[in-house]
Design an enzyme around this catalytic site. Sequence first.
Site, mmCIF file in Angstrom:
data_model
loop_
_atom_site.group_PDB
_atom_site.id
_atom_site.type_symbol
_atom_site.label_atom_id
_atom_site.label_comp_id
_atom_site.label_asym_id
_atom_site.label_seq_id
_atom_site.Cartn_x
_atom_site.Cartn_y
_atom_site.Cartn_z
ATOM 1 N N GLY A 46 -2.227 -6.257 -4.953
ATOM 2 C CA GLY A 46 -2.947 -6.439 -6.207
ATOM 3 C C GLY A 46 -2.139 -5.523 -7.250
ATOM 4 N N GLN A 51 -1.067 -1.467 -15.237
ATOM 5 C CA GLN A 51 -0.014 -0.984 -14.265
ATOM 6 C C GLN A 51 1.464 -1.380 -14.845
ATOM 7 O OE1 GLN A 51 -1.958 -2.115 -10.585
ATOM 8 N NE2 GLN A 51 -0.710 -0.263 -9.820
ATOM 9 N N CYS A 89 -1.244 2.322 -3.621
ATOM 10 C CA CYS A 89 -1.078 1.728 -5.038
ATOM 11 C C CYS A 89 0.252 1.794 -5.656
ATOM 12 C CB CYS A 89 -2.281 2.759 -5.824
ATOM 13 S SG CYS A 89 -2.001 2.165 -7.586
ATOM 14 N N LEU A 90 0.748 0.631 -6.072
ATOM 15 C CA LEU A 90 2.090 0.758 -6.682
ATOM 16 C C LEU A 90 2.345 1.743 -7.648
ATOM 17 C CD1 LEU A 90 2.419 -3.123 -6.776
ATOM 18 C CD2 LEU A 90 3.397 -1.469 -5.165
ATOM 19 N N HIS A 131 -10.595 -1.579 -6.161
ATOM 20 C CA HIS A 131 -9.167 -1.020 -6.415
ATOM 21 C C HIS A 131 -8.829 -1.418 -8.063
ATOM 22 C CE1 HIS A 131 -5.478 1.166 -5.554
ATOM 23 N NE2 HIS A 131 -4.982 0.491 -6.598
ATOM 24 N N GLU A 132 -8.688 -2.926 -8.045
ATOM 25 C CA GLU A 132 -8.035 -3.473 -9.150
ATOM 26 C C GLU A 132 -8.981 -3.068 -10.130
ATOM 27 O OE1 GLU A 132 -5.171 -3.617 -9.228
ATOM 28 O OE2 GLU A 132 -4.658 -3.606 -6.986
ATOM 29 N N HIS A 135 -8.966 -0.112 -11.816
ATOM 30 C CA HIS A 135 -7.750 0.296 -13.124
ATOM 31 C C HIS A 135 -7.873 -0.028 -14.121
ATOM 32 C CE1 HIS A 135 -4.064 1.244 -10.463
ATOM 33 N NE2 HIS A 135 -4.370 0.608 -9.783
#
Length: 158
Positions: A46, A51, A89-90, A131-132, A135
Amino acid sequence: MAIRNIRMIGDEVLKKRCKEVTEITPRTAQLIDDMLDTMYERNGVGLAASQVGILKRIVVIDTTGEDPIVLINPQIMETSGEQSGQEACLSVPGKTGVVTRPNYVKVKALDREMKPYEVEGTGLLARALCHETEHLDGHLYVEKVEGELMDAEDLEEE
Ligand code: ZN
């Protein structure tokens, strides 16, 4: 195909609240395409717009590699159950940690044509939806990690 730079933990943009999307402009459509390209290029499950440095409430998710989900202005409507597992996480490269999340999540959002729809998922999809969405409110999973943040490489060697 355009890959955008991913902002890393410590970048102030990741702590900001993203703004509601009111219309899909050509720029917004391009952003969504670029977010999908960037997520696949980096083997992510995701990606949130913040991000890549854009403070809009847009999320892309694909837990299977063949089923892209685009969520605009997502809102969690319902959760149930509990799951505990590794998360990454990226924006926090090379790290992983254990986070407890609901095992079922239902989200209301707009699709890329700004039509309302709902997504529900269990397991990894439920985890990704939480999670997303977080963000977009300026939160990273590392705030919720139980115990220590670990090196992802160490884990793979175990
Ligand atoms: Zn993330």
